[in-house]
Design an enzyme around this catalytic site. Structure first.
Site: not given
Ligand code: CO
Length: 298
Positions: A85, A96, A156, A164, A189, A280
């Site tokens: 990640d 992200d 998120h 987030h 994700e 993700e």
């Protein structure tokens, strides 16, 4: 919630995040050092003129998320399933993205379950979609393959300097009728697990985030707090980044004091009972959803 401003910085963060993940895919191999791989990926990010939006997370097997190399970490990749990640920040705008690398050769179905769930979820990232519907799609795909979606981890919203934000994008059908709005930037994700699909915190944390700044007692803690606010502010940071400046002993004492004072929060590794895969992307909600972290190899 973010609407699309600074679109060029959001795009740039997404491109560098995708490149960093592609780079990570080459480094995560059997017998490689988890610590060295983490540092190389973070160096790659800074070499592109960006900064990590959070420390690189390399979570193996039962760990779904939040495993971040600690100073002197001697973990060597074995025949494991590794969730990678990566977060990249450009002028506050964040990309992200995550993928799973199966070094065991035994979990390709598990890896494709989270990937397929992500691909289907992305198609739903259009204005007006209820977020419970996204969770339902993720859940259906993962359970149809015989795995469990992780219900207490979610995607998120993303905001400037905030990883987030609202809304949470669930991995199960929560019936949440909150609607996605045009221009929102969100990270989706899905996690698939051979276990229960519920993660629990366990072990020592090497990832932290800042809650609120207030005066602290010791000089050590106040110096470390100064570094945190100056360098990372609202973005997560790790023990490793602090020991580079203050050494292991001072860092450990200072972090303990800051935690006790409620100034920082620890984010320990999150364990499931089974093996976990993750995928993700960061997306702009549009009639044709825009994948900001799409790899050129994808
Ligand atoms: Co994320």
């Amino acid at each position: 919630m973010t609407s699309v401003q600074n679109i060029s910085s959001w795009r740039k963060a997404g491109v560098i995040a995708a490149e960093s993940l592609d780079y990570a895919k080459k480094l995560v191999v059997k017998n490689a050092s988890l610590l060295e791989v983490s540092e190389k990926i973070e160096e790659f990010i800074t070499s592109k003129g960006a900064v990590p939006a959070f420390p690189v997370q390399l979570s193996c097997d039962n760990i779904a998320a939040h495993y971040c190399a600690y100073p002197g970490d001697e973990t060597i990749f074995q025949e494991q399933v590794v969730c990678v990640d990566v977060g990249v920040c450009v002028d506050g705008c964040i990309g992200d993205t995550a993928c799973t690398i199966d070094l065991s050769g035994k979990y390709s179905e598990l890896v494709s379950a989270s990937r397929q769930a992500l691909n289907s979820a992305i198609k739903l990232c259009t204005p007006g979609t209820e977020i419970g519907i996204i969770g339902r799609a993720v859940q259906e795909i993962i359970t149809a393959k015989g795995f469990s979606p992780i219900r207490n981890l979610s995607g998120h919203g993303l905001d400037k300097y905030t990883i987030h934000s609202e809304p949470q994008i669930p991995n199960v059908d929560t019936k949440d009728s909150t609607k996605l709005l045009e221009g929102m930037i969100i990270a989706v994700e899905p996690f698939a697990s051979t276990g229960t699909g519920i993660v629990k915190e366990s072990g020592a944390s090497s990832v932290f985030s800042l809650n609120n700044v207030k005066p602290v007692r010791s000089r050590e803690a106040s110096q470390v707090l100064q570094l945190i606010t100056k360098e990372w502010n609202s973005l997560p940071f790790c023990t490793r980044w602090i020991t580079k400046k203050f050494g292991i002993g001072t860092t450990a004492r200072a972090l303990r004091e800051l935690m006790t004072a409620g100034i920082i929060t620890a984010h320990p590794p999150l364990f499931d009972t089974g093996i976990v895969s993750q995928a993700e992307h960061t997306i702009i909600v549009e009639e044709k959803p825009i994948i900001l972290t799409k790899s050129t190899n994808e």
